[in-house]
Design a protein around this motif. Structure first.
Motif, short mmCIF file in Angstrom:
data_model
loop_
_atom_site.label_atom_id
_atom_site.label_comp_id
_atom_site.label_asym_id
_atom_site.label_seq_id
_atom_site.Cartn_x
_atom_site.Cartn_y
_atom_site.Cartn_z
N LEU A 121 0.82 -1.21 0.00
CA LEU A 121 0.00 0.00 0.00
C LEU A 121 0.86 1.27 0.00
CD1 LEU A 121 -2.79 -1.04 2.53
CD2 LEU A 121 -2.97 -0.88 0.04
N ILE A 122 1.96 1.25 0.75
CA ILE A 122 2.84 2.44 0.81
C ILE A 122 3.47 2.69 -0.55
CG2 ILE A 122 4.93 3.38 1.84
CD1 ILE A 122 4.16 1.75 4.40
N LEU A 178 7.47 5.91 6.08
CA LEU A 178 6.38 4.95 6.30
C LEU A 178 6.87 3.52 6.15
CD1 LEU A 178 3.48 6.69 4.32
CD2 LEU A 178 3.84 6.69 6.80
N LEU A 179 7.71 3.27 5.18
CA LEU A 179 8.24 1.92 4.99
C LEU A 179 9.08 1.49 6.20
CD1 LEU A 179 9.28 2.10 1.23
CD2 LEU A 179 7.44 0.72 2.20
N ASN A 194 9.15 3.80 14.06
CA ASN A 194 9.56 5.01 13.33
C ASN A 194 8.29 5.83 13.12
OD1 ASN A 194 11.63 6.57 11.95
ND2 ASN A 194 10.52 6.12 10.08
N PRO A 195 7.64 6.24 14.21
CA PRO A 195 6.28 6.81 14.11
C PRO A 195 6.26 8.24 13.60
CG PRO A 195 7.04 6.84 16.38
CD PRO A 195 8.12 6.17 15.60
N ALA A 223 4.33 12.25 7.41
CA ALA A 223 4.57 11.51 6.17
C ALA A 223 3.27 11.28 5.39
CB ALA A 223 5.24 10.17 6.48
N LEU A 224 2.23 10.85 6.07
CA LEU A 224 0.96 10.62 5.38
C LEU A 224 0.35 11.91 4.83
CD1 LEU A 224 -0.78 7.85 7.53
CD2 LEU A 224 -0.01 7.69 5.15
N PRO A 225 0.31 13.02 5.60
CA PRO A 225 -0.21 14.26 5.02
C PRO A 225 0.56 14.73 3.79
CG PRO A 225 -0.16 14.45 7.40
CD PRO A 225 0.52 13.16 7.05
N VAL A 226 1.89 14.53 3.77
CA VAL A 226 2.68 14.93 2.60
C VAL A 226 2.23 14.15 1.38
CG1 VAL A 226 4.97 14.82 1.57
CG2 VAL A 226 4.70 15.76 3.85
#
Length: 521
Positions: free
Chosen positions: A310-311, A375-376, A385-386, A391-394
């Motif tokens: 998914l990433i 994310l990976l 590595n939270p 990362a998701l908003p970018v």
């Protein structure tokens, strides 16, 4: 002769070629070399800047090692901790990680240290076990040599999945160096008082004195497989190149079948998005499958495989949209420059952690490749590595903006396609009119020639003086008509070239490749 053989296969290659001194060649020769020189300079400068940008990421990496902070907690409070401090003071430099000591009250248990490393507050954590100095003193005195465990003295916690090559060299190797130096410091601090107490015939006590501990590693996610070295380099490059080439193929398909002038924009948007989502989904699936096929002894689960897929899917589709935006809004002559620049900047954002790069490169937090790699790493190390909060908003910002701009781009392309058809028909109409005009003038000229012959004297075949004067007058008119016709032809050719130039600009939808199996349109 090789040229004779080549000419045999391509006999028309040299037909109707102009000489180098021909006026037509002279007319465009200067423009050709001027354009070639301009692009020569632009590409040389572009790649020079890209090389500098890439090498700048790696420049002075070792002297910035001190930016890697390691948490140090002395649960023992004895001479072993003093030895570690002395060793660190002797090793402290810009080329060695920074040891930050905290009290045991702040981090009561080793599990708290693991959480600090897992939450990326520190790159690693080092600690001494409670009572280690006392146990070591008893062992060297020969009291409990059988129960003494050299591996339960000095321990470090780290996460190898987070930039594994950097972690190996900058964290693990340097901590082993610190441990070795601490052993030497321990003997220097305690050797004079301890050595006389060692039983002379007790080989175990002597061995413990000479080698008091072995540095123990608690690796949150061991990542030792050979393929790990390309996860943040070649693998990402191939994802970006795959997206670009398929986009060019899709553009070629749309141009070949004149989709933009035949189908409604909304339907085109839906179909293009469906194609891009499906392609990047399957491409990411096989990419993840290849990683898992060559993971060797890397312990990752099926759930992590699904998240990995998914990433990478999100990264691939994001970049597909970015490249489509490039082909829509950037002039075609600059698309290749934008492509290579985008690839280099994204790869530069994940080759090394920002802690050991120049602060200038931290703008790479805004690039999709860096967000995806964060994310990976979080997925591979089971949540250690939270950085999902940025990362998701970018990635989603690129996704949303890309969908909007590409949708607007479809309307732009459909608009241009309609104008293109009109201009193409106009150019064709002008060509037909020019051909008919030339045919009418030719018929008029032939009729005039026939009339001149009829006006001659039938006996001698010589024209009369009056006829001669009329012929001279008609000759003048013919020359005038030819000059006027030439001017009209030149003006018409200029108008047709202008229309065709505009049509060429409108027809450009970015880099295009012919799709395999699409010969018939």
């Amino acid at each position: 002769m090789p040229w004779a053989i080549i000419n045999k296969f391509y006999p028309r290659a040299c037909e109707n070629r102009l000489d180098i001194s021909h006026p037509e060649v002279k007319a465009f020769r200067a423009k050709f070399f001027r354009a070639a020189l301009l692009n020569f300079v632009i590409y040389i400068l572009l790649f020079f800047c890209l090389f500098c940008y890439l090498y700048g990421t790696l420049f002075q990496q070792v002297p910035r090692t001190h930016n890697l902070h390691i948490l140090w907690v002395d649960y023992d409070g004895g001479i072993i901790g003093d030895a570690v401090r002395n060793a660190y003071n002797s090793l402290r430099s810009h080329e060695f990680p920074t040891l930050i000591e905290r009290s045991a009250s702040q981090y009561p248990t080793p599990n708290d240290l693991r959480e600090a490393v897992c939450n990326t507050h520190f790159w690693a954590a080092l600690y001494t076990s409670p009572g280690a100095s006392a146990a070591l003193g008893l062992a060297t005195a020969g009291s409990n040599t059988s129960q003494y465990n050299t591996s339960n003295v000095l321990t470090y916690i780290w996460n190898e999945a987070k930039y594994p090559t950097v972690m190996d060299s900058a964290i693990s190797t340097n901590l082993h160096t610190l441990s070795d130096a601490a052993r030497v410091s321990y003997i220097a601090l305690n050797g004079t008082s301890v050595f006389p107490t060692i039983p002379p015939n007790n080989s175990a006590a002597i061995s413990i004195f000479t080698n008091p501990w072995t540095l123990t590693s608690i690796n949150i996610k061991p990542t030792v497989q050979g393929t790990r070295t390309v996860y943040n380099t070649v693998a990402i490059v191939l994802i970006l190149i795959e997206d670009f080439f398929y986009l060019a193929t899709i553009n070629g398909l749309y141009a070949q079948f004149r989709v933009y002038s035949r189908i409604a924009p909304v339907r085109i948007i839906l179909v293009r998005d469906a194609i891009s989502i499906t392609f990047t989904m399957l491409g990411s699936l096989v990419n993840s499958a290849a990683i898992w096929a060559f993971k060797a002894n890397w312990h990752v689960s099926g759930g992590q495989f699904a998240l990995n897929w998914l990433i990478i899917w999100l990264l691939a589709h994001t970049n597909f949209l970015v490249f489509d935006v490039f082909t829509i809004w950037i002039p075609p002559q600059y698309v290749s420059m934008a492509l290579v620049s985008w690839i280099v900047m994204n790869i530069s954002s994940i080759i090394l952690p920002f802690s050991v790069s120049s602060p200038f490169y931290r703008w790479g937090y805004a690039l999709p490749a860096h967000a995806a790699y964060e994310l990976l790493t979080d997925n591979w190390s089971s949540g250690c590595n939270p950085h999902l909060s940025y990362a998701l908003p970018v990635l989603f910002a690129y996704e949303v903006i890309g969908l909007i701009l590409t949708a607007i781009g479809v309307y732009k392309r459909c608009h241009n396609a309609s104008i293109l058809e009109e201009t193409t028909k106009e150019a064709m109409r002008l060509r037909v009119e020019a051909a008919l005009e030339l045919e009418r003038e030719q018929d008029t000229f032939e009729a005039q020639e026939s009339s001149k012959k009829d006006s001659q004297h039938p006996g001698t075949g010589e024209p009369s003086r009056a006829t001669t004067n009329t012929g001279t007058f008609q000759g003048d008119n013919e020359a005038s008509r030819r000059q006027r016709r030439q001017s009209n032809v030149e003006a018409l050719d200029g108008e047709i070239r202008r229309i065709e130039t505009r049509a060429s600009m409108l027809s450009n939808i970015g880099p295009t490749f012919r799709l395999i199996g699409s010969e018939d349109s």
